[in-house]
Scaffold this motif. Structure first.
Motif, PDB file in Angstrom:
ATOM      1  N   LEU A  42     -31.346 111.453 -45.396  1.00 63.50           N
ATOM      2  CA  LEU A  42     -31.481 111.838 -46.804  1.00 63.50           C
ATOM      3  C   LEU A  42     -32.540 110.992 -47.499  1.00 63.50           C
ATOM      4  CD1 LEU A  42     -27.738 112.284 -47.843  1.00 63.50           C
ATOM      5  CD2 LEU A  42     -29.448 114.088 -47.596  1.00 63.50           C
ATOM      6  N   GLY A  43     -32.538 109.689 -47.202  1.00 62.79           N
ATOM      7  CA  GLY A  43     -33.495 108.795 -47.832  1.00 62.79           C
ATOM      8  C   GLY A  43     -34.930 109.150 -47.520  1.00 62.79           C
ATOM      9  N   ALA A  98     -17.050 106.944 -38.034  1.00 66.75           N
ATOM     10  CA  ALA A  98     -17.314 107.594 -39.324  1.00 66.75           C
ATOM     11  C   ALA A  98     -18.420 106.878 -40.091  1.00 66.75           C
ATOM     12  CB  ALA A  98     -16.037 107.641 -40.154  1.00 66.75           C
ATOM     13  N   VAL A  99     -18.405 105.561 -40.062  1.00 71.06           N
ATOM     14  CA  VAL A  99     -19.433 104.791 -40.772  1.00 71.06           C
ATOM     15  C   VAL A  99     -20.801 105.011 -40.131  1.00 71.06           C
ATOM     16  CG1 VAL A  99     -20.255 102.449 -41.241  1.00 71.06           C
ATOM     17  CG2 VAL A  99     -17.877 103.049 -41.719  1.00 71.06           C
ATOM     18  N   ASP A 100     -20.846 105.061 -38.796  1.00 70.88           N
ATOM     19  CA  ASP A 100     -22.118 105.317 -38.109  1.00 70.88           C
ATOM     20  C   ASP A 100     -22.673 106.684 -38.476  1.00 70.88           C
ATOM     21  OD1 ASP A 100     -22.083 102.883 -36.875  1.00 70.88           O
ATOM     22  OD2 ASP A 100     -21.289 103.616 -34.978  1.00 70.88           O
ATOM     23  N   ALA A 101     -21.807 107.688 -38.540  1.00 71.34           N
ATOM     24  CA  ALA A 101     -22.250 109.045 -38.898  1.00 71.34           C
ATOM     25  C   ALA A 101     -22.774 109.082 -40.327  1.00 71.34           C
ATOM     26  CB  ALA A 101     -21.086 110.031 -38.734  1.00 71.34           C
ATOM     27  N   THR A 102     -22.085 108.395 -41.232  1.00 65.61           N
ATOM     28  CA  THR A 102     -22.520 108.352 -42.628  1.00 65.61           C
ATOM     29  C   THR A 102     -23.854 107.640 -42.766  1.00 65.61           C
ATOM     30  OG1 THR A 102     -20.196 108.304 -43.346  1.00 65.61           O
ATOM     31  CG2 THR A 102     -21.857 107.636 -44.953  1.00 65.61           C
ATOM     32  N   ARG A 103     -24.037 106.533 -42.030  1.00 65.80           N
ATOM     33  CA  ARG A 103     -25.293 105.791 -42.066  1.00 65.80           C
ATOM     34  C   ARG A 103     -26.455 106.659 -41.575  1.00 65.80           C
ATOM     35  NH1 ARG A 103     -23.943 102.117 -38.959  1.00 65.80           N
ATOM     36  NH2 ARG A 103     -23.348 100.446 -40.399  1.00 65.80           N
ATOM     37  N   ASN A 104     -26.224 107.417 -40.514  1.00 62.63           N
ATOM     38  CA  ASN A 104     -27.278 108.283 -39.981  1.00 62.63           C
ATOM     39  C   ASN A 104     -27.680 109.355 -40.990  1.00 62.63           C
ATOM     40  OD1 ASN A 104     -27.329 106.914 -37.548  1.00 62.63           O
ATOM     41  ND2 ASN A 104     -25.837 108.277 -36.563  1.00 62.63           N
ATOM     42  N   VAL A 114     -33.244 110.742 -54.184  1.00 62.52           N
ATOM     43  CA  VAL A 114     -34.585 110.302 -54.548  1.00 62.52           C
ATOM     44  C   VAL A 114     -35.095 109.349 -53.466  1.00 62.52           C
ATOM     45  CG1 VAL A 114     -36.002 109.173 -56.311  1.00 62.52           C
ATOM     46  CG2 VAL A 114     -33.959 110.474 -56.974  1.00 62.52           C
ATOM     47  N   THR A 115     -36.358 109.501 -53.104  1.00 62.09           N
ATOM     48  CA  THR A 115     -36.963 108.596 -52.129  1.00 62.09           C
ATOM     49  C   THR A 115     -37.314 107.293 -52.818  1.00 62.09           C
ATOM     50  OG1 THR A 115     -37.897 110.496 -50.962  1.00 62.09           O
ATOM     51  CG2 THR A 115     -38.790 108.347 -50.406  1.00 62.09           C
ATOM     52  N   THR A 116     -36.425 106.320 -52.737  1.00 67.92           N
ATOM     53  CA  THR A 116     -36.655 105.027 -53.368  1.00 67.92           C
ATOM     54  C   THR A 116     -36.164 103.924 -52.431  1.00 67.92           C
ATOM     55  OG1 THR A 116     -34.494 104.660 -54.425  1.00 67.92           O
ATOM     56  CG2 THR A 116     -36.040 106.133 -55.560  1.00 67.92           C
ATOM     57  N   PRO A 117     -36.582 102.679 -52.682  1.00 69.94           N
ATOM     58  CA  PRO A 117     -36.124 101.551 -51.864  1.00 69.94           C
ATOM     59  C   PRO A 117     -34.625 101.306 -51.929  1.00 69.94           C
ATOM     60  CG  PRO A 117     -38.110 100.957 -53.078  1.00 69.94           C
ATOM     61  CD  PRO A 117     -37.648 102.276 -53.620  1.00 69.94           C
ATOM     62  N   ILE A 118     -33.919 101.942 -52.884  1.00 71.19           N
ATOM     63  CA  ILE A 118     -32.480 101.705 -52.992  1.00 71.19           C
ATOM     64  C   ILE A 118     -31.760 102.119 -51.718  1.00 71.19           C
ATOM     65  CG2 ILE A 118     -31.811 103.942 -53.999  1.00 71.19           C
ATOM     66  CD1 ILE A 118     -29.893 102.356 -55.828  1.00 71.19           C
ATOM     67  N   TRP A 119     -32.338 103.092 -50.983  1.00 74.50           N
ATOM     68  CA  TRP A 119     -31.707 103.520 -49.732  1.00 74.50           C
ATOM     69  C   TRP A 119     -31.726 102.390 -48.716  1.00 74.50           C
ATOM     70  CZ3 TRP A 119     -28.814 107.735 -49.256  1.00 74.50           C
ATOM     71  CH2 TRP A 119     -28.970 108.750 -50.208  1.00 74.50           C
ATOM     72  N   PHE A 135     -36.732 113.609 -52.961  1.00 70.10           N
ATOM     73  CA  PHE A 135     -37.893 113.903 -53.799  1.00 70.10           C
ATOM     74  C   PHE A 135     -38.368 112.622 -54.476  1.00 70.10           C
ATOM     75  CE2 PHE A 135     -34.018 114.893 -56.192  1.00 70.10           C
ATOM     76  CZ  PHE A 135     -34.187 114.146 -57.337  1.00 70.10           C
ATOM     77  N   PRO A 136     -39.630 112.575 -54.907  1.00 72.39           N
ATOM     78  CA  PRO A 136     -40.188 111.334 -55.462  1.00 72.39           C
ATOM     79  C   PRO A 136     -39.564 110.952 -56.802  1.00 72.39           C
ATOM     80  CG  PRO A 136     -41.746 113.138 -55.671  1.00 72.39           C
ATOM     81  CD  PRO A 136     -40.632 113.648 -54.810  1.00 72.39           C
ATOM     82  N   ALA A 137     -39.538 109.656 -57.047  1.00 72.65           N
ATOM     83  CA  ALA A 137     -38.956 109.133 -58.283  1.00 72.65           C
ATOM     84  C   ALA A 137     -39.683 109.625 -59.520  1.00 72.65           C
ATOM     85  CB  ALA A 137     -38.959 107.604 -58.241  1.00 72.65           C
ATOM     86  N   GLU A 138     -40.955 110.013 -59.357  1.00 74.03           N
ATOM     87  CA  GLU A 138     -41.732 110.504 -60.490  1.00 74.03           C
ATOM     88  C   GLU A 138     -41.113 111.743 -61.128  1.00 74.03           C
ATOM     89  OE1 GLU A 138     -44.143 107.761 -58.239  1.00 74.03           O
ATOM     90  OE2 GLU A 138     -42.938 109.495 -57.626  1.00 74.03           O
TER      91      GLU A 138
END
Length: 290
Positions: free
Chosen positions: A228-229, A217-223, A187-192, A233-236
């Motif tokens: 994804l963020g 590995a952490v850098d790849a996951t962050r990217n 979901v596209t939210t500020p939590i990302w 899709f919208p929170a609505e």
């Protein structure tokens, strides 16, 4: 959209942004009397400007027992003898990092907010829910069915909520109190942004050995998380599932929201563990060798 009528009262935790905010706005438009849990007065005022006079900001910190009790008393006084039509347990955080080096205090914080806090809030509001034969809706995640590296604490909290939702659903069945869990994908939210900031803060405090072993590995996951963020899709969309769980004559026990969540959960059901591991590692772009 359904016509505006009085559907009763509902409490939503974590309503400052994202899924909680979208659900508060949508349920207010439907005609619910919404008590929107926020941690700051400023967040409550901002939400009030987006909604009708029916919405009441509710100062609520799910980690603070006194805050929970005070919130329940406030809602009880406002409703007088009327019960609560629904409780939406949405408040949550994301703790990330390699489990080998993750401070145990951070793991406790993750579980305190995402698991223990949810049950504490549910316990506090159940007397009001029982009065109106209300409903409990827990906001889970597809990560409650599929775990991924470096999000172990968050995934553990969502796996736990799956189990607790199932247990609670059966325990409350004699009183006709329905319990559902929503399992959204990305979901596209500020939590990302918040989770990446928190993860970076944790990461920067880890010892040099952690950076030596896990940096790539952490850098790849962050990217991947950043991408994804931005493409979620919208929170609505999740708010629609929340509304269905509150209003349907026979609500679903689980609402899988988003194509990515549907695919992830389906793959987890049909693939052997090691093959699923391989697909996740490839998807995240994790290095084969340290």
């Amino acid at each position: 959209m359904a016509s505006k009528q009085n559907f009763g009262a509902v409490v939503i935790t974590g309503a400052s942004s994202g899924i909680g905010e979208a659900s508060a706005i949508y349920l207010d438009k439907l005609g619910y009397q919404v008590f929107a849990g926020v941690r700051r007065d400023a967040d409550g005022e901002q939400l009030r400007r987006k909604t009708s006079v029916r919405l009441t900001p509710l100062l609520l910190d799910v980690r603070d027992e006194a805050s929970i009790i005070a919130a329940a008393n406030t809602v009880s006084a406002a409703l007088n003898t009327v019960g609560l039509a629904g409780l939406v347990n949405n408040a949550g955080i994301v703790v990330a990092g390699p489990l080998e080096f993750l401070p145990v205090a951070e793991l406790r914080k993750q579980l305190e907010v995402n698991v223990i806090g949810q049950i504490a809030v549910t316990q506090a509001f159940l007397p009001l829910l029982r009065k109106a034969q209300g409903r409990v809706i827990n906001i889970g995640s597809d990560n409650g069915k599929v775990s991924v590296p470096f999000l172990g604490p968050y995934c553990a909290s969502k796996f736990a909520m799956e189990a607790l939702t199932d247990a609670l659903r059966m325990e409350l069945q004699p009183w006709g109190i329905e319990v559902s869990i929503i399992e959204p994908g990305t979901v596209t939210t500020p939590i990302w942004d918040k989770s990446i900031t928190l993860a970076d803060d944790i990461w920067n405090k880890l010892p040099p050995q952690a950076h030596k072993l896990y940096s790539a590995a952490v850098d790849a996951t962050r990217n991947t998380a950043n991408k994804l963020g931005k493409n979620g899709f919208p929170a609505e969309v999740v708010a629609l599932a929340v509304a269905h769980a509150l209003t349907a004559k026979k609500p679903k026990t689980r609402y899988v929201v988003g194509l990515d969540a549907q695919i992830n959960i389906w793959l987890a059901k049909i693939l052997p563990d090691r093959l699923l591991d391989k697909l996740i590692i490839q998807y995240l772009g994790l290095p084969k060798n340290p």
